[in-house]
Scaffold this motif. Structure first.
Motif, PDB file in Angstrom:
ATOM      1  N   GLU A  69       0.820  -1.221  -0.084  1.00  0.00           N
ATOM      2  CA  GLU A  69       0.006   0.064  -0.121  1.00  0.00           C
ATOM      3  C   GLU A  69       0.777   1.416   0.092  1.00  0.00           C
ATOM      4  O   GLU A  69       0.627   2.240   0.888  1.00  0.00           O
ATOM      5  N   MET A  86       0.145   3.168   3.556  1.00  0.00           N
ATOM      6  CA  MET A  86      -1.203   3.486   4.343  1.00  0.00           C
ATOM      7  C   MET A  86      -1.752   2.042   4.448  1.00  0.00           C
ATOM      8  O   MET A  86      -2.434   1.707   3.439  1.00  0.00           O
ATOM      9  N   TYR A  89      -5.722   1.738   4.839  1.00  0.00           N
ATOM     10  CA  TYR A  89      -6.456   2.390   3.992  1.00  0.00           C
ATOM     11  C   TYR A  89      -7.510   1.535   3.319  1.00  0.00           C
ATOM     12  O   TYR A  89      -7.196   0.539   2.581  1.00  0.00           O
ATOM     13  N   GLY A  95     -14.420   0.935   5.139  1.00  0.00           N
ATOM     14  CA  GLY A  95     -13.145   1.676   5.393  1.00  0.00           C
ATOM     15  C   GLY A  95     -12.937   1.411   7.145  1.00  0.00           C
ATOM     16  O   GLY A  95     -12.245   2.269   7.708  1.00  0.00           O
ATOM     17  N   THR A  98      -9.454   2.174   9.927  1.00  0.00           N
ATOM     18  CA  THR A  98      -8.500   3.114   9.126  1.00  0.00           C
ATOM     19  C   THR A  98      -7.822   3.815   9.991  1.00  0.00           C
ATOM     20  O   THR A  98      -6.469   4.232   9.760  1.00  0.00           O
ATOM     21  N   LEU A 129      -1.386   6.325   8.939  1.00  0.00           N
ATOM     22  CA  LEU A 129      -1.493   6.851   7.649  1.00  0.00           C
ATOM     23  C   LEU A 129      -0.385   7.752   7.304  1.00  0.00           C
ATOM     24  O   LEU A 129      -1.050   9.030   7.064  1.00  0.00           O
ATOM     25  N   ARG A 131       1.836  10.367   5.681  1.00  0.00           N
ATOM     26  CA  ARG A 131       1.398  11.179   4.212  1.00  0.00           C
ATOM     27  C   ARG A 131       2.403  12.102   3.685  1.00  0.00           C
ATOM     28  O   ARG A 131       2.409  12.427   2.390  1.00  0.00           O
ATOM     29  N   GLU A 180      -8.464  12.340   2.647  1.00  0.00           N
ATOM     30  CA  GLU A 180      -8.023  12.887   1.327  1.00  0.00           C
ATOM     31  C   GLU A 180      -7.914  14.394   0.913  1.00  0.00           C
ATOM     32  O   GLU A 180      -7.555  14.943   0.307  1.00  0.00           O
ATOM     33  N   GLU A 383     -12.060   6.858  -1.003  1.00  0.00           N
ATOM     34  CA  GLU A 383     -12.007   6.806   0.697  1.00  0.00           C
ATOM     35  C   GLU A 383     -13.365   6.626   1.019  1.00  0.00           C
ATOM     36  O   GLU A 383     -14.227   6.633   0.113  1.00  0.00           O
TER      37      GLU A 383
END
Length: 740
Positions: A69, A86, A89, A95, A98, A129, A131, A180, A383
């Motif tokens: 991922e 992630m 995700y 989801g 998450t 997550l 980023r 997102e 998402e």
């Protein structure tokens, strides 16, 4: 893999001498399979489904089980690749899970130098997550989803695992909203500031500490941020059908989005496979053949600044589109000072795949001079806010079993026949004097990395050498051979001096006469420090640029003059406006600069002067939220954002009966979202549910919007009561339901 049936198309490229044509051989589009199978393919099988121009090919750099991922990559000075995963995700259609802290950042190494990664270590574990990744020297800066914090990680014993963690920027508030729509980027810009999307903040390292600067009017953006050779950044808004914007000027000067920045037809992608899993429904987003007709998931765009692809690719913008399973190549044309994007191919894309699990989410220029593509390789790319009950896409996910395709990922590099990629770099152990040699490297990755490392080392002994480079570094024979860009070396030398705290006024004045416009623009920008201080010598000297032969230099003058508070700067701006009142770019820059004493935020504070402290704080908090999130679709002026044609992404909020009328429907829309036509009109965007934010957050953003409509504000208790009343609601509202 190159397909049979080659046709030749002419495309445009940006060159120093103006527009130039070159020939590029491109593939025939295959017969489109409208609803193809969704089976997993091995990396080797998936690569066979790729369509590329003749001469280009894809090489596998890393894949599962080495990575899982992947969403973002970055290299340190020694060419070690850091990969943000992630791992939680969209592991199912809802989801679930998450927010679990089990995601990772891996460090990959190419031990034998063949371009393929051989060694993978978990550099950081137990993340939510991750980023954003920014390698510095031996430190790596990381940001996680739902957080504003920036953490520095270091591997002190060289086992590939970080064992030192230091917080360098802290904000105790949880980052609300859909994941997102949160910040990304964190790129070290040419101007030595670190920029991100969405947030009106930028950062820089000063004396070992992090300095924070607020920006009144940033472009915003979502997933993906890149810069060109002058430090101008390119943003996108993914689902907002806005594949690129904010690139007319450096972001520090604010958001300018000129009409015509995208050529006719630019927002129409050309996949080679049907797109059954498109949010918004087939009527809104698909052609008759079943392919995507609008960009909808653009992410991780990159200005290619490498030197190991054909020279015509340098400076092109590569835009991954994971919903369409493709990567757009855009030519960036400077047309009389306005940058305009053109598709490099007629009804084709640079890279397109028939593998439905191909999900390109980032493009990057590598240290080896090639172009890298991060493929999240999965079934669901949207998402959970888009896959709820009542959404267009949920039945497709369930029917095709997209939710079962998880846990994999690939990283590719794109190479060209006859061009050998560079070897792995070794910059971290070099002295500042040794790093000077790389400020003019033909690969932009080297130039930016060398500048960054010299500044971080804080060695003032290189200042004389930097001044010498900036002053006169170009031998007379350079015009006849060699791939070194001496003008860009001078640009980087000037900005490296700035990063070291040395802005030499005498040097800048000499650079006003530099033969290269990019150097003159850098010198003008660096003069802003003296303008802010009211230096009386600078304005008369800058007056010469009113008649500069390069329109881009004149525009830089218009941007820079906003930093001089004196009446002389205003007079100079008015002279510019009189001379260029019919020039779209310069006239826009001048008008924005003339607002130097009256910012948008100051106007808002003046409007709130008569209100109580609670109301003031609520509206000002709503202002921040709106600029970070809502303006992406509804526009900074609340009038809606055009999607590149004549339609809007979302409805205008000025004068809307949902905004000015009863608060109940308005609060419900923000809590649970809204889908379907509004006042009989379809919009490309969907109003996402924001109910995961607390009552104060909801009340603040609605209060800001209602304040601009000159009506009453929204209180926390009002949101609380509506939330409780409709606590069992699951799914978007529609206009007929709200009108009941």
């Amino acid at each position: 893999m190159i397909r049979k049936g080659i046709i030749i198309l002419s495309v445009l490229t940006l060159a120093a001498c103006g527009k130039k044509e070159y020939q590029d051989e491109i593939y025939e589009r295959p017969e489109i399979v409208r609803d193809p199978p969704i089976d997993f393919l091995s990396p080797e099988e998936s690569m066979k489904t790729f369509y590329l121009p003749k001469g280009y090919r894809v090489e596998l750099v890393a894949s599962e089980p080495m990575i899982h991922e992947p969403v973002a990559i970055a290299w340190d000075g020694n060419g070690r690749m850091y990969v943000a995963e992630m791992n939680t995700y969209m592991q199912n259609v809802d989801g679930d899970g998450t927010d679990e802290p089990i995601s990772k950042v891996r460090r990959l190494e190419d031990v034998d130098g063949d371009g393929k990664m051989d060694k993978s270590t978990v550099f950081i574990d137990s993340l939510v997550l991750p980023r954003m990744i920014l390698p510095l020297d031996d430190r790596v800066i990381i940001n996680e989803t739902y957080s504003y914090d920036l953490w520095s990680y270091r591997d002190t014993d060289n086992d590939g695992v970080a064992d030192e963690k230091v917080n360098i920027f802290s904000n105790p508030n949880r980052r609300g909203g859909n994941l997102e729509h949160q910040q990304s980027g964190l790129i070290w810009n040419l101007d030595n500031w670190l920029y991100v999307t969405t947030l009106p903040l930028r950062f820089r390292f000063t004396d070992g500490a992090i300095e924070v600067d607020t920006l009144d009017n940033t472009p915003g953006g979502q997933w993906g941020l890149t810069q060109d050779d002058t430090g101008t950044m390119f943003f996108s808004t993914a689902g907002g059908e806005n594949p690129a914007f904010g690139f007319q000027q450096p972001a520090v000067y604010g958001h300018v989005n000129l009409e015509g920045r995208l050529a006719d037809g630019f927002i129409e992608p050309w996949p080679v496979v049907g797109t059954p899993d498109v949010q918004g429904g087939a009527e809104r987003r698909l052609r008759e053949e079943g392919t995507l007709n609008h960009f909808t998931g653009v992410a991780g765009q990159e200005i290619f600044r490498g030197h190991r692809l054909p020279p015509a690719a340098y400076g092109d913008l590569f835009i991954p589109e994971p919903v369409g399973r493709l990567v757009r190549r855009a030519k960036v044309m400077n047309e009389n000072g306005k940058k305009v994007l053109y598709n490099a191919y007629d009804k084709r894309e640079f890279l397109a795949s028939t593998d439905l699990n191909f999900r390109p989410v980032q493009a990057k220029t590598g240290p080896d001079g090639c172009l890298y593509i991060v493929d999240m390789y999965r079934g669901i790319i949207q998402e959970s806010a888009w896959t709820r009950e009542g959404s267009h896409i949920r039945p497709v996910i369930i029917r095709k079993g997209l939710d079962k395709n998880i846990g994999k990922g690939r990283i590719y590099r794109i190479v060209h026949e006859g061009i050998t990629p560079d070897e792995t770099p070794h910059l971290l152990d070099k002295t500042p004097h040794e790093l000077l040699d790389y400020l003019g490297h033909p690969n932009g990755w080297y130039r930016n990395t060398a500048q960054k490392l010299i500044i971080l080392k804080k060695d003032q002994s290189v200042v004389p050498a930097l001044k010498e480079i900036a002053l006169d570094n170009e031998p007379f024979w350079s015009q006849f051979f060699g791939d070194k860009d001496y003008a860009l070396e001078r640009v980087h030398a000037l900005w490296t001096l700035e990063g070291l705290g040395v802005i030499d006024k005498a040097l800048l004045i000499k650079k006003y006469d530099d033969p290269d416009s990019r150097v003159r623009m850098a010198a003008i920008r660096l003069s802003e420090e003296f303008l802010k201080q009211g230096d009386p010598e600078m304005l008369p000297l800058l007056n010469r640029f009113l008649s500069d032969e390069d329109i881009n230099v004149v525009n830089q003058l218009a941007l820079t003059l906003r930093y001089s508070p004196g009446v002389e700067a205003t007079q100079l701006l008015n002279a510019l406006l009189k001379q260029f009142e019919n020039h779209e770019v310069i006239a826009t820059s001048v008008r924005e600069s003339l607002k130097k004493d009256d910012s948008e935020l100051q106007i808002l504070k003046q409007q709130l002067a008569g209100r109580g402290r609670g109301d003031k704080n609520r509206v000002l908090k709503g202002y921040d939220i709106y600029k970070q999130l809502c303006a992406t679709c509804h526009g900074k002026d609340l009038m809606g954002v055009k999607n590149g044609e004549n339609s809007l992404i979302a409805p205008p909020l000025v004068g809307s009966p949902r905004v000015t009328g009863d608060k109940d429907p308005l609060i419900r829309i923000l809590l649970h979202g809204l889908s379907g036509p509004v006042d009989g009109k379809e919009y490309s965007g969907v109003m996402l549910p924001m109910g995961n934010n607390d009552n104060a957050w909801i009340a603040s953003v609605l209060s800001y919007v209602r304040h601009l409509n000159d009506t009453t504000l929204v209180g926390n208790r009002e949101v609380r009561d509506i939330r409780e009343k409709y606590k069992d609601r699951d799914g978007y509202w529609t206009m007929p339901e709200l009108m009941e």
